[in-house]
Design an enzyme around this catalytic site. Structure first.
Site, PDB file in Angstrom:
ATOM      1  N   TYR A  68      43.934  68.081  81.790  1.00  0.00           N
ATOM      2  CA  TYR A  68      42.685  67.179  80.956  1.00  0.00           C
ATOM      3  C   TYR A  68      43.070  65.409  80.919  1.00  0.00           C
ATOM      4  CZ  TYR A  68      40.111  64.974  77.140  1.00  0.00           C
ATOM      5  OH  TYR A  68      39.624  64.548  77.012  1.00  0.00           O
ATOM      6  N   LYS A 111      39.903  64.003  83.899  1.00  0.00           N
ATOM      7  CA  LYS A 111      39.280  62.880  83.262  1.00  0.00           C
ATOM      8  C   LYS A 111      39.678  61.757  84.230  1.00  0.00           C
ATOM      9  CE  LYS A 111      37.742  64.608  79.669  1.00  0.00           C
ATOM     10  NZ  LYS A 111      35.568  64.535  79.558  1.00  0.00           N
TER      11      LYS A 111
END
Length: 344
Positions: free
Chosen positions: A216, A220
């Site tokens: 994750y 990003k």
């Protein structure tokens, strides 16, 4: 006070993320409510992933400032209509449409952008909130990419690029369209173990280097690397592009795939330290409609212009950024992304 410098001009924040930055973000930062004078009457906005969590809260706040037309871009039309119903009751003067958008599918992203171009005569704002986190390893069959990278990076950046012409030409003359993309403060902690792989994008499909807890944050970080390059080739006079970190938030589905025991511990941690979706959504609205052209190419966190993740300021980071951007444009050749960017 908001910095007068852009994120690219600011020095990297080299303080340890835990606990220094986290404590500052979650406990020592005062939320900035959207000014009551904010008036979006006549404007049209898209919010992706808006049937729940931050996206739904952002949609509601935009409507509360007299937004005239909202497009809720969601994967499930049934869930989208269920979320839209109370908004239509509360804001009867606004037009609220639910459009399908599956971020695991390039064809769905293209179809959505084509519908925007065909059906909308005006578009002022697009908030790209849809994303996934902490998912098990899975390859998206239709694209061949790992699902977290597919949704949080590839499809998000493609959608942003495909919406640029509409944001540029369908916003009022003299007023640039606004593209705001959700990012995460965890990007500063990304391990990004395959950063030196060449080619880079296919290397994410190797399950042996996959770490669900890190993917994750890394996905990003990829978005932030792309924002730096994207904002270099798109004029702020046409579309203002930025990214926003809403902070650590409770009331979202981000951790829905975590094991039961982990979810319990996260629930307790969120109860003690997380912001509500309503507070997090004010950061979205601030980035999308309150901040001006000075925010072009910037990371907005704690309602201020903040630095990129430290990795981006290093020589290695610049090398990886260039490689990622070149590979991304090659990946998007089927959608004529490079030609779209050249036109802007």
């Amino acid at each position: 006070m908001t910095s007068t410098k852009s994120s690219k001009e600011l020095p990297p924040n080299l303080e340890p993320f835990f606990p220094n930055q986290f404590i500052k973000n979650q406990f020592r930062t005062k939320a900035h409510p959207t000014p009551k004078t904010t008036n979006l009457n006549g404007q049209v906005a898209i919010v992706t992933g808006s049937n729940t969590g931050l996206g739904l809260a952002c949609a509601g706040q935009l409507l509360s400032h007299k937004l005239s037309h909202l497009i809720m871009a969601v994967r499930s039309l049934d869930k989208g209509e269920h979320a839209a119903a109370p908004l239509r009751t509360k804001y009867p003067s606004a037009k609220i449409d639910v459009w399908q958008l599956d971020m695991t599918s390039y064809s769905s992203v293209q179809a959505f952008a084509a519908r925007v171009e065909k059906d909308l005569t005006r578009l002022d704002v697009a908030v790209l909130n849809a994303g996934i986190g902490f998912q098990p390893f899975k390859i998206v069959v239709s694209t061949g990419h790992e699902q977290t990278v597919q949704v949080n990076y590839l499809s998000t950046i493609l959608l942003g690029i495909l919406l640029l012409p509409s944001l540029s030409t369908k916003s009022p003359v003299g007023t640039p369209g606004r593209l705001t993309i959700s990012t995460a403060m965890l990007s500063a902690t990304a391990k990004f173990p395959n950063k030196n792989a060449d080619p880079l994008l296919p290397s994410f499909n190797d399950e042996s280097i996959f770490d669900m807890s890190d993917m994750y944050a890394t996905s990003k970080l990829l978005g932030q690397l792309a924002l730096w390059k994207l904002s270099d080739v798109v004029s702020a006079d046409r579309v203002v592009i930025n990214m926003v970190e809403p902070g650590f938030i409770k009331g979202t589905d981000l951790h829905r795939e975590r094991p039961g025991g982990v979810k319990v511990l996260l629930g307790l941690f969120k109860a003690a330290s997380a912001r509500s979706v309503e507070v997090g959504a004010t950061a979205y609205v601030d980035a999308a409609v309150v901040k001006g052209p000075e925010s072009h190419g910037c990371i907005l966190g704690n309602w201020e212009i903040e630095p990129y993740a430290p990795f981006e300021y290093t020589p290695e980071g610049k090398t990886v950024m260039d490689r990622l951007w070149k590979e991304t444009l090659v990946e998007f050749q089927f959608a004529n992304a490079e030609q779209i960017l050249a036109s802007l």
